[in-house]
Design a protein around this motif. Structure first.
Motif, mmCIF file in Angstrom:
data_model
loop_
_atom_site.group_PDB
_atom_site.id
_atom_site.type_symbol
_atom_site.label_atom_id
_atom_site.label_comp_id
_atom_site.label_asym_id
_atom_site.label_seq_id
_atom_site.Cartn_x
_atom_site.Cartn_y
_atom_site.Cartn_z
ATOM 1 N N ASN A 18 0.813 -1.219 0.000
ATOM 2 C CA ASN A 18 0.000 0.000 0.000
ATOM 3 C C ASN A 18 0.846 1.268 0.000
ATOM 4 O OD1 ASN A 18 -2.200 -1.669 0.075
ATOM 5 N ND2 ASN A 18 -2.746 -1.250 2.203
ATOM 6 N N HIS A 19 2.135 1.119 0.346
ATOM 7 C CA HIS A 19 3.029 2.280 0.362
ATOM 8 C C HIS A 19 4.104 2.220 -0.724
ATOM 9 C CE1 HIS A 19 1.194 2.923 4.360
ATOM 10 N NE2 HIS A 19 1.480 4.181 4.127
ATOM 11 N N PHE A 20 4.025 1.235 -1.607
ATOM 12 C CA PHE A 20 4.891 1.269 -2.790
ATOM 13 C C PHE A 20 4.526 2.516 -3.598
ATOM 14 C CE2 PHE A 20 6.358 -3.357 -3.712
ATOM 15 C CZ PHE A 20 6.747 -3.516 -2.389
ATOM 16 N N GLU A 21 5.539 3.234 -4.086
ATOM 17 C CA GLU A 21 5.254 4.458 -4.829
ATOM 18 C C GLU A 21 5.528 4.277 -6.321
ATOM 19 O OE1 GLU A 21 5.279 7.949 -1.607
ATOM 20 O OE2 GLU A 21 7.179 7.736 -2.689
ATOM 21 N N TYR A 22 4.716 4.948 -7.133
ATOM 22 C CA TYR A 22 4.750 4.817 -8.581
ATOM 23 C C TYR A 22 5.628 5.914 -9.175
ATOM 24 C CZ TYR A 22 0.603 1.886 -7.847
ATOM 25 O OH TYR A 22 -0.276 0.913 -7.426
ATOM 26 N N VAL A 23 6.646 5.501 -9.922
ATOM 27 C CA VAL A 23 7.563 6.453 -10.546
ATOM 28 C C VAL A 23 7.492 6.289 -12.063
ATOM 29 C CG1 VAL A 23 9.924 7.301 -10.660
ATOM 30 C CG2 VAL A 23 9.044 6.347 -8.517
ATOM 31 N N TYR A 24 7.324 7.396 -12.768
ATOM 32 C CA TYR A 24 7.129 7.386 -14.217
ATOM 33 C C TYR A 24 8.214 8.225 -14.893
ATOM 34 C CZ TYR A 24 2.434 6.273 -12.486
ATOM 35 O OH TYR A 24 1.365 5.723 -11.821
ATOM 36 N N ARG A 25 8.454 7.935 -16.160
ATOM 37 C CA ARG A 25 9.282 8.840 -16.963
ATOM 38 C C ARG A 25 8.477 10.109 -17.222
ATOM 39 N NH1 ARG A 25 14.011 7.062 -18.695
ATOM 40 N NH2 ARG A 25 14.406 4.818 -18.883
ATOM 41 N N ALA A 26 9.076 11.252 -16.950
ATOM 42 C CA ALA A 26 8.358 12.519 -17.092
ATOM 43 C C ALA A 26 7.866 12.725 -18.521
ATOM 44 C CB ALA A 26 9.260 13.671 -16.663
ATOM 45 N N HIS A 27 8.696 12.378 -19.503
ATOM 46 C CA HIS A 27 8.294 12.579 -20.896
ATOM 47 C C HIS A 27 7.135 11.662 -21.279
ATOM 48 C CE1 HIS A 27 11.050 15.582 -22.459
ATOM 49 N NE2 HIS A 27 12.025 15.036 -21.737
ATOM 50 N N ASP A 28 7.052 10.483 -20.681
ATOM 51 C CA ASP A 28 5.915 9.601 -20.959
ATOM 52 C C ASP A 28 4.611 10.239 -20.494
ATOM 53 O OD1 ASP A 28 7.518 7.713 -22.119
ATOM 54 O OD2 ASP A 28 7.552 6.370 -20.378
ATOM 55 N N LEU A 29 4.628 10.819 -19.297
ATOM 56 C CA LEU A 29 3.408 11.450 -18.780
ATOM 57 C C LEU A 29 3.056 12.715 -19.557
ATOM 58 C CD1 LEU A 29 3.762 11.134 -14.890
ATOM 59 C CD2 LEU A 29 2.657 9.591 -16.511
ATOM 60 N N ALA A 30 4.064 13.396 -20.066
ATOM 61 C CA ALA A 30 3.812 14.637 -20.802
ATOM 62 C C ALA A 30 3.354 14.374 -22.232
ATOM 63 C CB ALA A 30 5.074 15.503 -20.813
ATOM 64 N N GLU A 31 3.961 13.386 -22.889
ATOM 65 C CA GLU A 31 3.698 13.157 -24.314
ATOM 66 C C GLU A 31 2.716 12.011 -24.563
ATOM 67 O OE1 GLU A 31 7.570 12.537 -25.917
ATOM 68 O OE2 GLU A 31 8.326 14.490 -25.224
ATOM 69 N N LEU A 32 2.580 11.094 -23.606
ATOM 70 C CA LEU A 32 1.666 9.949 -23.725
ATOM 71 C C LEU A 32 1.841 9.249 -25.075
ATOM 72 C CD1 LEU A 32 -1.442 11.802 -22.249
ATOM 73 C CD2 LEU A 32 -0.024 10.100 -21.075
ATOM 74 N N PRO A 33 3.035 8.733 -25.329
ATOM 75 C CA PRO A 33 3.334 8.178 -26.652
ATOM 76 C C PRO A 33 2.820 6.753 -26.852
ATOM 77 C CG PRO A 33 5.245 7.971 -25.241
ATOM 78 C CD PRO A 33 4.201 8.676 -24.428
ATOM 79 N N GLY A 34 2.511 6.407 -28.075
ATOM 80 C CA GLY A 34 2.214 5.028 -28.431
ATOM 81 C C GLY A 34 0.810 4.569 -28.109
#
Length: 304
Positions: A121-137
């Motif tokens: 429940n406390h595992f944190e989600y880390v994303y590539r910033a460009h993926d969240l900004a561009e939402l590719p594919g």
């Protein structure tokens, strides 16, 4: 020997101390950041001790006390003292929390009999910033479609959060809370108080934020800061539910700003909330910040 009397309450005046310490020992989990500690202090009742160059945190929420591992130079003797104190004054089930994998390995060397359980429940989600900004594919196709639909249906604008629009944001938070029936939801009732604190102390905490206006009305916000040189963390993100897709838009707009500054964005944990977990997974995290809790064993010195 470490004693509970060595701990003192965390206050806003401690910000510089924590910032300086974390500059030497960068944190990866949001719960250890000073912003999270101070904004949730009304509920978590944080205290800390500074011993031999280490910061040791303890919190008491809803009558349950838990310690965090020492933050600082590795000190096996001090670690043993923290474990002992956690077992003495901590939660009957999991007295020591937010133990990162490398710390767990070091603790195992001290005592091979220690038992750790993943705190999902406390595992944190880390994303590539460009993926969240561009939402590719293709994997982001549905999200892109929802954002495009929002942009087609609503006239909106984006602006930074400043002291000048603070009052409007407070009014927005009241509307958001009413829409969610915060008074009847234990978690949301405390979360809204944490957000209010963050907005009221935006400058002192050096937080940044964005807001979305639909027409002239503030309808979504995000609050964030740098976690380290390569990662930003989103502490709060809220939107009015009547605007379908607004969470996806504030997410993308925030990521577009941060993608110019950092490689990764930590969007914190899901606290075990089913819908929230599913929503975070749809954005395809690059990795998770894994943490464990110390679990008591049957027999001395552990009891179940």
């Amino acid at each position: 020997m470490l004693d509970k009397k060595d701990f003192k309450p965390v206050t806003l005046a401690d910000r510089a101390f924590f910032e300086n310490h974390y500059a030497l020992y960068p944190q990866t989990h949001s719960d250890n950041t000073f912003t999270s500690i101070i904004c949730w202090n009304h509920f978590m009742h944080y205290r800390y001790a500074y011993v031999r160059g280490n910061v040791i945190l303890v919190c008491t929420a809803a009558g349950v006390t838990r310690l965090h591992p020492p933050i600082g130079p590795h000190d096996p003797e001090l670690m043993q003292e923290v474990i002992r104190l956690a077992l003495d004054m901590g939660d009957n089930n999991k007295p020591l929390m937010l133990i990162e994998p490398e710390t767990a390995k070091l603790m195992k060397k001290i005592d091979p009999d220690l038992l750790f359980v993943p705190d999902l429940n406390h595992f944190e989600y880390v994303y590539r910033a460009h993926d969240l900004a561009e939402l590719p594919g293709k994997k982001y196709l549905k999200i892109r479609n929802q954002i495009n639909k929002f942009r087609k249906n609503y006239h909106y604008s984006v602006e930074p959060i400043t002291p000048e629009n603070q009052k409007e944001i407070m009014e927005f938070l009241v509307r958001w809370c009413e829409s969610k029936n915060c008074e009847d939801n234990f978690i949301l009732a405390h979360e809204i108080e944490a957000i209010f604190y963050a907005i009221e102390h935006l400058t002192e905490l050096r937080l940044r934020g964005l807001l979305i206006r639909v027409g002239l009305q503030v309808s979504a916000i995000s609050l964030f800061e740098r976690l380290d040189s390569n990662t930003a963390i989103i502490h709060f993100e809220k939107g009015l539910p009547e605007y379908d897709g607004i969470y996806k838009v504030i997410n993308a707009e925030t990521a577009a700003v941060l993608a110019n500054e950092v490689e990764y964005i930590n969007r914190e944990s899901d606290l075990g909330v089913s819908g929230l977990r599913e929503a975070k997974l749809r954005y395809h995290p690059h990795h998770m910040v894994e943490v464990y809790s110390l679990k008591r064993r049957t027999g001395f010195p552990f009891v179940t």
